[in-house]
Write an enzyme that holds these catalytic residues in place. Structure first.
Site, PDB file in Angstrom:
ATOM      1  N   ASN A 183      -1.424  81.398  92.528  1.00  0.00           N
ATOM      2  CA  ASN A 183      -1.232  80.465  91.414  1.00  0.00           C
ATOM      3  C   ASN A 183      -2.449  79.592  91.130  1.00  0.00           C
ATOM      4  O   ASN A 183      -2.354  78.637  90.372  1.00  0.00           O
ATOM      5  CB  ASN A 183      -0.010  79.582  91.671  1.00  0.00           C
ATOM      6  CG  ASN A 183       1.241  80.396  91.889  1.00  0.00           C
ATOM      7  OD1 ASN A 183       1.743  80.476  92.999  1.00  0.00           O
ATOM      8  ND2 ASN A 183       1.734  81.048  90.854  1.00  0.00           N
ATOM      9  N   MET A 243      -4.917  75.649  88.118  1.00  0.00           N
ATOM     10  CA  MET A 243      -3.619  75.863  88.740  1.00  0.00           C
ATOM     11  C   MET A 243      -2.587  76.249  87.697  1.00  0.00           C
ATOM     12  O   MET A 243      -2.486  75.620  86.645  1.00  0.00           O
ATOM     13  CB  MET A 243      -3.202  74.581  89.435  1.00  0.00           C
ATOM     14  CG  MET A 243      -1.886  74.683  90.117  1.00  0.00           C
ATOM     15  SD  MET A 243      -1.652  73.239  91.115  1.00  0.00           S
ATOM     16  CE  MET A 243      -1.152  74.019  92.600  1.00  0.00           C
ATOM     17  N   CYS A 244      -1.841  77.290  88.010  1.00  0.00           N
ATOM     18  CA  CYS A 244      -0.744  77.725  87.154  1.00  0.00           C
ATOM     19  C   CYS A 244       0.531  77.075  87.687  1.00  0.00           C
ATOM     20  O   CYS A 244       1.072  77.490  88.699  1.00  0.00           O
ATOM     21  CB  CYS A 244      -0.639  79.243  87.189  1.00  0.00           C
ATOM     22  SG  CYS A 244       0.601  79.878  86.080  1.00  0.00           S
ATOM     23  N   LEU A 245       0.960  76.034  87.009  1.00  0.00           N
ATOM     24  CA  LEU A 245       2.131  75.275  87.429  1.00  0.00           C
ATOM     25  C   LEU A 245       2.960  75.030  86.172  1.00  0.00           C
ATOM     26  O   LEU A 245       2.480  74.390  85.228  1.00  0.00           O
ATOM     27  CB  LEU A 245       1.673  73.958  88.066  1.00  0.00           C
ATOM     28  CG  LEU A 245       2.673  73.123  88.831  1.00  0.00           C
ATOM     29  CD1 LEU A 245       3.221  73.883  90.029  1.00  0.00           C
ATOM     30  CD2 LEU A 245       2.011  71.834  89.322  1.00  0.00           C
ATOM     31  N   ASP A 261       4.625  84.116  88.500  1.00  0.00           N
ATOM     32  CA  ASP A 261       3.884  83.336  87.495  1.00  0.00           C
ATOM     33  C   ASP A 261       2.439  83.183  87.973  1.00  0.00           C
ATOM     34  O   ASP A 261       1.872  82.103  87.961  1.00  0.00           O
ATOM     35  CB  ASP A 261       4.547  81.961  87.321  1.00  0.00           C
ATOM     36  CG  ASP A 261       4.018  81.222  86.097  1.00  0.00           C
ATOM     37  OD1 ASP A 261       3.482  81.880  85.185  1.00  0.00           O
ATOM     38  OD2 ASP A 261       4.130  79.980  86.075  1.00  0.00           O
TER      39      ASP A 261
END
Length: 156
Positions: A81, A90-92, A124
């Site tokens: 992520n 960051m993939c949040l 994700d």
């Protein structure tokens, strides 16, 4: 820079200082700019990242809390992520414009980021190759994580 935005940030900073979350430290880089913060995440026990200390930058937009902050790792981390480049993006989910709500707080963002150290969200992923390794070669993934912690995330 709106005064409402600064009031909200100041209030959240006070709350963070009065009740700091476990394994997280966060504060503005300087007293003159409350929109840029240094963050340190200590990986929780039980995490593959345990033993690692990670530094991040949190940047709040001038429209905060109506627009989400950005959170970037400055410490290299092998994680599905987090982008595996110099940006450390960051993939949040909470940070996506369509998911962000003004009621969301910096504390929630930081706790979710630390939570990803416990359990990556491979569905994700920003780094699909790392997510594939996590799913299909867990031993190889864990070995690489440990090596990266040793090389990049050990407290000096």
């Amino acid at each position: 820079m709106s005064s409402g935005s600064l009031r909200r940030i100041t209030k959240e900073l006070t709350e963070l200082n009065e009740n700091p979350p476990s394994g997280v430290t966060a504060c503005p880089i300087s007293d003159s700019d409350l929109y840029k913060w240094n963050v340190t995440l200590t990986a929780p026990k039980g995490s593959l990242y345990y033993g690692g200390v990670f530094h991040l930058n949190l940047t709040l937009p001038s429209e905060y809390p109506f627009k989400p902050p950005t959170l970037n790792f400055t410490t290299k981390i092998y994680h599905p992520n987090v982008s595996n480049d110099d940006k450390g993006s960051m993939c949040l989910g909470i940070l996506r414009a369509e998911n962000w709500k003004p009621s969301c707080k910096i504390l929630a963002v930081l706790e979710m980021a630390r939570g990803l150290l416990l359990e990556p969200n491979v569905d994700d992923a920003v780094e699909t190759n790392i997510a594939d390794q996590y799913k299909n070669d867990r031993a190889g993934f864990e070995k690489t994580v440990k090596q990266w912690i040793k090389n990049h995330a050990k407290e000096k």
